[in-house]
Write a protein that holds these residues in place. Structure first.
Motif, PDB file in Angstrom:
ATOM      1  N   LYS A  29      13.248 -27.186  57.655  1.00 56.57           N
ATOM      2  CA  LYS A  29      11.945 -26.665  57.225  1.00 56.57           C
ATOM      3  C   LYS A  29      12.195 -25.474  56.317  1.00 56.57           C
ATOM      4  CE  LYS A  29       9.402 -28.160  61.269  1.00 56.57           C
ATOM      5  NZ  LYS A  29       8.662 -27.792  62.470  1.00 56.57           N
ATOM      6  N   VAL A  30      11.798 -25.597  55.045  1.00 58.24           N
ATOM      7  CA  VAL A  30      12.172 -24.560  54.071  1.00 58.24           C
ATOM      8  C   VAL A  30      10.986 -23.673  53.680  1.00 58.24           C
ATOM      9  CG1 VAL A  30      13.152 -24.135  51.789  1.00 58.24           C
ATOM     10  CG2 VAL A  30      14.068 -25.969  53.200  1.00 58.24           C
ATOM     11  N   LEU A  31       9.837 -24.271  53.375  1.00 58.72           N
ATOM     12  CA  LEU A  31       8.652 -23.471  53.027  1.00 58.72           C
ATOM     13  C   LEU A  31       7.603 -23.674  54.114  1.00 58.72           C
ATOM     14  CD1 LEU A  31       8.431 -24.245  49.183  1.00 58.72           C
ATOM     15  CD2 LEU A  31       9.571 -22.305  50.299  1.00 58.72           C
ATOM     16  N   HIS A  32       7.063 -22.537  54.601  1.00 56.52           N
ATOM     17  CA  HIS A  32       6.233 -22.601  55.822  1.00 56.52           C
ATOM     18  C   HIS A  32       4.757 -22.335  55.561  1.00 56.52           C
ATOM     19  CE1 HIS A  32       9.886 -22.770  58.274  1.00 56.52           C
ATOM     20  NE2 HIS A  32      10.372 -21.864  57.435  1.00 56.52           N
ATOM     21  N   GLY A  33       4.193 -22.954  54.521  1.00 58.16           N
ATOM     22  CA  GLY A  33       2.744 -22.784  54.311  1.00 58.16           C
ATOM     23  C   GLY A  33       2.424 -21.603  53.421  1.00 58.16           C
ATOM     24  N   LEU A  34       2.896 -21.653  52.161  1.00 57.06           N
ATOM     25  CA  LEU A  34       2.668 -20.537  51.235  1.00 57.06           C
ATOM     26  C   LEU A  34       1.326 -20.702  50.524  1.00 57.06           C
ATOM     27  CD1 LEU A  34       6.167 -20.241  49.483  1.00 57.06           C
ATOM     28  CD2 LEU A  34       5.431 -19.363  51.688  1.00 57.06           C
ATOM     29  N   SER A  35       0.621 -19.588  50.343  1.00 51.44           N
ATOM     30  CA  SER A  35      -0.648 -19.591  49.603  1.00 51.44           C
ATOM     31  C   SER A  35      -0.656 -18.423  48.624  1.00 51.44           C
ATOM     32  CB  SER A  35      -1.840 -19.421  50.552  1.00 51.44           C
ATOM     33  OG  SER A  35      -1.852 -20.454  51.513  1.00 51.44           O
ATOM     34  N   GLY A  51      18.928 -18.524  49.871  1.00 49.74           N
ATOM     35  CA  GLY A  51      18.544 -19.399  50.975  1.00 49.74           C
ATOM     36  C   GLY A  51      17.119 -19.197  51.463  1.00 49.74           C
ATOM     37  N   SER A  52      16.364 -18.292  50.808  1.00 50.74           N
ATOM     38  CA  SER A  52      15.010 -18.010  51.303  1.00 50.74           C
ATOM     39  C   SER A  52      13.983 -19.060  50.852  1.00 50.74           C
ATOM     40  CB  SER A  52      14.562 -16.611  50.857  1.00 50.74           C
ATOM     41  OG  SER A  52      14.668 -16.484  49.459  1.00 50.74           O
ATOM     42  N   GLY A  53      14.374 -19.909  49.872  1.00 53.15           N
ATOM     43  CA  GLY A  53      13.452 -20.966  49.451  1.00 53.15           C
ATOM     44  C   GLY A  53      12.930 -20.807  48.036  1.00 53.15           C
ATOM     45  N   LYS A  54      13.489 -19.866  47.267  1.00 52.24           N
ATOM     46  CA  LYS A  54      12.993 -19.592  45.900  1.00 52.24           C
ATOM     47  C   LYS A  54      13.118 -20.826  44.997  1.00 52.24           C
ATOM     48  CE  LYS A  54      15.987 -16.265  45.061  1.00 52.24           C
ATOM     49  NZ  LYS A  54      16.757 -16.320  46.311  1.00 52.24           N
ATOM     50  N   GLY A 225      11.317 -18.669  53.823  1.00 54.80           N
ATOM     51  CA  GLY A 225      10.240 -19.598  53.472  1.00 54.80           C
ATOM     52  C   GLY A 225       8.835 -19.069  53.672  1.00 54.80           C
ATOM     53  N   MET A 226       8.714 -17.738  53.828  1.00 56.67           N
ATOM     54  CA  MET A 226       7.377 -17.154  53.972  1.00 56.67           C
ATOM     55  C   MET A 226       7.209 -15.974  53.015  1.00 56.67           C
ATOM     56  SD  MET A 226       6.670 -17.250  58.051  1.00 56.67           S
ATOM     57  CE  MET A 226       8.320 -16.785  58.498  1.00 56.67           C
ATOM     58  N   ILE A 227       5.970 -15.739  52.582  1.00 57.75           N
ATOM     59  CA  ILE A 227       5.726 -14.579  51.715  1.00 57.75           C
ATOM     60  C   ILE A 227       5.673 -13.334  52.592  1.00 57.75           C
ATOM     61  CG2 ILE A 227       4.063 -13.463  50.173  1.00 57.75           C
ATOM     62  CD1 ILE A 227       3.292 -16.221  49.139  1.00 57.75           C
ATOM     63  N   ILE A 228       6.537 -12.363  52.277  1.00 60.21           N
ATOM     64  CA  ILE A 228       6.518 -11.134  53.094  1.00 60.21           C
ATOM     65  C   ILE A 228       5.920  -9.963  52.311  1.00 60.21           C
ATOM     66  CG2 ILE A 228       8.398 -11.768  54.674  1.00 60.21           C
ATOM     67  CD1 ILE A 228      10.211  -9.914  52.874  1.00 60.21           C
ATOM     68  N   ASP A 229       5.730 -10.138  51.004  1.00 62.39           N
ATOM     69  CA  ASP A 229       5.105  -9.086  50.202  1.00 62.39           C
ATOM     70  C   ASP A 229       4.636  -9.690  48.887  1.00 62.39           C
ATOM     71  OD1 ASP A 229       4.196  -6.564  49.766  1.00 62.39           O
ATOM     72  OD2 ASP A 229       6.161  -5.590  49.764  1.00 62.39           O
TER      73      ASP A 229
END
Ligand code: ADP
Length: 246
Positions: A29-35, A51-54, A225-229
């Motif tokens: 699971k690489v991207l966890h529901g980005l909006s 490795g963060s999914g960019k 895989g999540m937006i943190i900022d």
């Protein structure tokens, strides 16, 4: 004095975007529901550790791959349900790519490389004129007939930028564009991207380097895989200056 308010024009709108890779029994699971949305004229850096999914995200936004689920609209057009052929057509018309590894054809001239995306245009004379024009705009008017193995790394990346630009795309994706360059050429490339943005082009830069991201106006940070900022560089600078004055 009346203040001019320009309505933002959305180029990219994604909602709950997820990506899962399945290889045999291995599920990643690489991207966890980005909006998020990106509007016309923005210069956005997508940042995050390796490795963060960019790249996965860039491939989806650039129509090179599909999300597992979620919504994606490019210029208000729902792209999720398009066929592979429709996606490829849209990608050719709307998106320009600049990669770390240049991805140019060797044993082919600078001019031919830049003409390539225009091969399907009807007007052959305009193809030549347009390709020469963009190469001149990135300072390569004197290298048109050189083969791509006869020019420097910085020049190769400028050819790649010209090739990305030649179709007048709606958005330019630059994936670690300075990663293979010496620092002086890297600065030149970032300057060109900034000038393109000043001229109204929408640019999405994928990078893990802080110094390249500093050219962007907005930074989206992803981790695991999540937006943190997600912030405007200018607003954060103003806020930080305010803090420092206290
Ligand atoms: P980044 O660009 O931030 O370095 P990537 O998007 O390349 O990150 O990769 C994010 C994660 O997705 C990594 O754990 C990587 O191993 C995994 N990944 C990428 N592509 C695939 C694939 N085709 N199959 C399985 N896992 C993949």
């Amino acid at each position: 004095m009346t203040k001019l308010f320009i309505m933002p024009i959305p180029i990219i709108e994604v909602n709950f975007l997820k990506k899962v890779f399945i290889n045999g029994e291995v599920v990643t699971k690489v991207l966890h529901g980005l909006s998020f949305n990106i509007n016309k004229g923005e210069f956005v850096a997508i940042m995050g550790p390796s490795g963060s999914g960019k790249s996965t995200l860039m491939h989806i936004l650039g129509l090179l791959d599909r999300a597992t689920s979620g919504e994606y609209k490019l210029e208000e057009k729902d792209v999720v349900h398009l066929s592979d052929n429709e996606l490829a057509g849209l990608r050719n018309r709307k998106i320009g790519f600049v990669f770390q590894s240049f991805n140019l054809l060797t044993r082919t001239t600078v001019l031919e490389n830049v003409k390539l995306p225009l091969t399907y245009s009807v007007n052959k004379k305009n193809i030549e004129i347009r390709a020469r024009e963009v190469l001149k705009s990135v300072g390569l008017g004197h290298r048109l007939d050189y083969f791509t193995n006869q020019i420097s790394g910085g020049e190769k990346q400028r050819v790649a930028i010209a090739r990305a630009l030649v179709n007048n795309p709606s958005v330019i994706f630059a994936d670690e564009p300075t990663g293979n360059l010496d620092s002086k050429s890297g600065v030149q490339i970032m300057k060109i991207l900034q000038e393109l943005n000043n001229a109204g082009n929408t640019i999405i830069l994928v990078t893990h380097e802080t110094y390249t991201s500093e050219h962007a106006k907005r930074i989206i940070k992803i981790k695991d895989g999540m937006i943190i900022d997600d912030y405007s560089v200018k607003n954060r600078r103003i806020a930080q200056d305010g803090e420092n004055l206290k």
